[in-house]
Design a protein around this motif. Structure first.
Motif, PDB file in Angstrom:
ATOM      1  N   LEU A 118       0.834  -1.216   0.000  1.00  0.00           N
ATOM      2  CA  LEU A 118       0.000   0.000   0.000  1.00  0.00           C
ATOM      3  C   LEU A 118       0.861   1.256   0.000  1.00  0.00           C
ATOM      4  O   LEU A 118       0.534   2.255  -0.657  1.00  0.00           O
ATOM      5  N   ASN A 119       1.965   1.206   0.728  1.00  0.00           N
ATOM      6  CA  ASN A 119       2.880   2.351   0.746  1.00  0.00           C
ATOM      7  C   ASN A 119       3.461   2.600  -0.644  1.00  0.00           C
ATOM      8  O   ASN A 119       3.549   3.750  -1.106  1.00  0.00           O
ATOM      9  N   GLN A 120       3.829   1.529  -1.339  1.00  0.00           N
ATOM     10  CA  GLN A 120       4.365   1.679  -2.687  1.00  0.00           C
ATOM     11  C   GLN A 120       3.289   2.128  -3.672  1.00  0.00           C
ATOM     12  O   GLN A 120       3.565   2.849  -4.623  1.00  0.00           O
ATOM     13  N   TRP A 121       2.051   1.702  -3.440  1.00  0.00           N
ATOM     14  CA  TRP A 121       0.930   2.151  -4.285  1.00  0.00           C
ATOM     15  C   TRP A 121       0.757   3.665  -4.190  1.00  0.00           C
ATOM     16  O   TRP A 121       0.569   4.347  -5.199  1.00  0.00           O
ATOM     17  N   LYS A 122       0.837   4.171  -2.958  1.00  0.00           N
ATOM     18  CA  LYS A 122       0.724   5.627  -2.762  1.00  0.00           C
ATOM     19  C   LYS A 122       1.916   6.352  -3.375  1.00  0.00           C
ATOM     20  O   LYS A 122       1.777   7.453  -3.909  1.00  0.00           O
ATOM     21  N   THR A 123       3.091   5.714  -3.301  1.00  0.00           N
ATOM     22  CA  THR A 123       4.270   6.320  -3.937  1.00  0.00           C
ATOM     23  C   THR A 123       4.084   6.429  -5.443  1.00  0.00           C
ATOM     24  O   THR A 123       4.412   7.455  -6.058  1.00  0.00           O
TER      25      THR A 123
END
Length: 396
Positions: free
Chosen positions: A313-318
């Motif tokens: 999810l963190n990489q998705w937001k990135t």
């Protein structure tokens, strides 16, 4: 009367109710007008200049109504008589500068009259644009009324237009162009930009349609010249923009790839976790070591899924943030360097495609994790005997 002026003729034109192209009914307003008519009728030289004749033997006096034939006067000595503004704009020389003396039958307007109609104000604005184009053109053929631009290709623009072309806010857009060329600084560069823009705008059109199109699109012409000049004054060249866009592309590509690299260790753990789950789950007989081993494997699998989900999810937001930055950079390029922005579309399309591909990869990882976690859960409950949850009771 030894001479007749164009002002005398204008007075006659105003007093004439034209019912044909070459004449009408004249109401003689003053004795001076009657004397002018008499002089024209009696003097062949004056008639040759004025081209007005009286039909019949009507008495020439103030208040009389007579029929007159009105032809085109000697333009050099008198002035220009036209039926409409379209005819005025199409007359020789009028496309280059406003005639000094003229009279338009409809709406009965003479040079020097105030206030000037809107169409005339637009015509005068167009003449200022013509002046700029004449200075920009490689050659000017005043006889054929043509502007010739020689750049990467040769462009001939006949100067011809009518009222139908003088629509919209011609005056304001002409003023924008005039202000840009009023400053002598970099005037040669401005003319080069203007010439290039003209060739791009009307190069593919029929020659007789070109000037009218330019006038109807003065706003677009002014926009392109202003943008091109901003590009020049900012010391940007095509190669420099290309280098900066390419540098930005490489930076974005690195950031996009980093979204996968950052969780690559966890991704490699998926097959390892799968092997561990498959090899460690055993059949349970009761609250024995096998039950606690299975429970540990079960909880460990879900903890692994949770941690990898948070990282994903963190990489998705990135990726979303990178996508917004790519859009912002593209909009900035479109706003500041519209003349060349289209040539860099492929760069932004490639970046958008990469972002979409990485998003699909993250979705695929999420699906694999979910399937694995569900399979582990099903296996755990299948291997645990009924009532085995009592093993977790604190009183045991």
């Amino acid at each position: 009367m030894s001479s007749v002026t164009f002002a005398d003729l204008v007075a006659i034109y105003r007093a004439t109710r034209f019912d044909t192209e070459d004449g009408g009914i004249l109401t003689i307003a003053t004795e001076e007008m009657a004397a002018t008519l008499s002089a024209i009728m009696e003097n062949d030289d004056l008639y040759a200049d004025a081209q007005i004749s009286v039909e019949g033997d009507a008495e020439l006096k103030a208040g009389a109504q007579i029929r007159v034939n009105v032809g085109r006067p000697n333009v050099a000595k008198m002035g220009l008589l036209v039926s409409s503004f379209d005819e005025l704009f199409g007359s020789p020389g009028a496309v280059l500068e406003e005639p000094v003396r003229y009279f338009v039958k409809e709406p009965g307007f003479a040079s020097g009259d105030e206030p000037a109609p809107e169409v005339l104000l637009r015509y005068r604005a167009v003449l200022t644009v013509v002046s700029i184009l004449r200075e920009t053109a490689s050659l000017v053929d005043e006889t054929l009324r043509q502007l010739i631009f020689i750049g990467k290709e040769k462009l001939i623009v006949p100067i011809q237009f009518g009222q139908r072309d003088l629509l919209g806010d011609v005056v304001t857009e002409a003023e924008r162009l005039n202000k840009l060329f009023a400053v002598e600084l970099h005037v040669d560069e401005k003319r080069t930009i203007l010439q290039t823009t003209l060739i791009e705008m009307v190069g593919s059109m029929r020659s007789d349609k070109r000037f009218g199109f330019i006038i109807r699109n003065l706003g677009r012409l002014a926009d392109e010249v202003e943008k091109g000049y901003r590009l020049f004054t900012s010391s940007f060249s095509y190669s420099k923009i290309r280098n900066e866009v390419e540098a930005a592309r490489l930076e974005f590509v690195a950031k996009i790839h980093k979204t996968i690299v950052d969780i690559q260790g966890q991704l490699l753990g998926i097959p390892i976790a799968t092997i561990v789950v498959v090899s460690q789950l055993k059949e349970v007989k009761g609250c024995d070591v096998a039950f606690w081993t299975n429970l540990g494997v079960f909880l460990g699998a879900w903890i692994f899924v949770g941690m990898l989900t948070i990282a994903g999810l963190n990489q998705w937001k990135t990726l979303a943030a990178i996508g917004q930055e790519v859009e912002r950079q593209q909009k900035r390029l479109d706003d500041d360097f519209a003349m060349v922005a289209d040539q860099f579309t492929d760069v932004f399309v490639d970046l958008t495609t990469r972002i979409d591909w990485h998003r699909r990869a993250l979705i695929g990882v999420g699906i694999i994790l979910t399937v694995g976690a569900l399979a582990t859960t099903v296996a755990f409950f299948k291997l645990a005997p009924s009532g085995s949850w009592a093993c977790l009771a604190p009183w045991r």
